[in-house]
Design a protein around this motif. Structure first.
Motif: not given
Length: 283
Positions: A196-206, A215-221, A274-282
């Protein structure tokens, strides 16, 4: 031993004991024990009472609250394919039980607390920004648990069957669940809180790059997750992870509803193809 085989053995033990329809089952353990007990209670004599005494942080702040019972099957169906909703008669939490947990599993549960802070309680998230050691976390753990239970109970009350607003609590679960499927739900390789931690970070980064998150939320997380020794990346190849993402139960046709955060403490549901999910994990 498979869970269904184990539950069948429990049924046999209850029959030998002579447990009747007016009797009560007690779940003393973590998420798996709670789910097995809840499922057994829901189906024994078409439903008997049960009480939760959760012993892990993950179960104390999440799985014991709300009556959502799931069985993780070691097959293609995977997590959440088998389950039901069946409310316990009571949940009794002793924060002191956390000190009996190995450090990794203590932090595993705290990952879910961070998740709840991200979507619904800025002050809860900020507690993790302020502490610098497990000793300090143990000191404020009763407050962490109280806040988490309050959040979970609120969403259970307004959406008991998890059909709408309660899905905000699934922050990080879309990618996290895909990671768990890739590892066949093997806790030795990755725990639920770590995935879940990985999921939260990757999805927030994107989502921050897309302008959907402040802006800045990802770095706090990232700071909070790393302070808890929780991962923010996976070595699973993008193409394999994307194929796993396609098995998410929230997919309806060619779209999926995911949870994002506008800023710390404010989650929202967002529908994408669904096809756009890929951009959240690149990478």
């Amino acid at each position: 031993m498979g869970l269904l085989h184990l539950i069948n053995k429990v049924y046999g033990a209850l029959a030998d004991f002579g447990l009747g329809s007016s009797d009560v089952l007690i779940a003393l353990g973590g998420r798996v024990v709670g789910d097995i007990t809840g499922f057994t209670a829901a189906t024994w004599h078409r439903g008997i009472s049960y009480i939760q005494f959760p012993t892990s942080v993950l179960s104390q702040i999440g799985s014991s609250i709300g009556g959502k019972i799931t069985l993780d099957l070691d097959q293609g169906a995977g997590k959440n394919a088998v389950g039901t909703f069946y409310q316990p008669k009571g949940v009794f939490v002793d924060p002191g039980m956390a000190k009996t947990l190995p450090r990794r599993y203590f932090h595993n549960g705290l990952g879910d607390a961070v998740k709840l802070g991200c979507v619904a309680d800025k002050n809860l998230f900020e507690l993790f920004e302020k502490v610098s050691s497990d000793t300090e976390i143990y000191r404020v753990l009763p407050e962490i648990i109280r806040r988490c239970v309050t959040i979970k109970a609120h969403y259970v009350e307004i959406d008991p069957l998890s059909k709408g607003e309660r899905r905000i609590l699934d922050f990080g679960h879309t990618i996290g669940g895909a990671i768990e499927r890739c590892y066949r739900y093997n806790d030795a390789r990755i725990t639920h809180g770590e995935a879940t931690a990985i999921g939260m970070y990757l999805i927030t980064r994107r989502s921050e790059l897309e302008g959907l998150t402040k802006r800045g939320t990802t770095s706090r997380l990232e700071y909070v997750l790393k302070s808890l020794s929780l991962p923010i990346s996976t070595s699973i190849p993008d193409d394999i992870l994307f194929e796993s993402l396609k098995h998410d139960k929230k997919i309806k046709g060619d779209v999926i509803q995911i949870t994002l955060i506008k800023e710390i403490g404010e989650g929202f549901l967002y529908t994408i193809p669904v096809k756009e999910l890929g951009k959240f994990i690149r990478k």
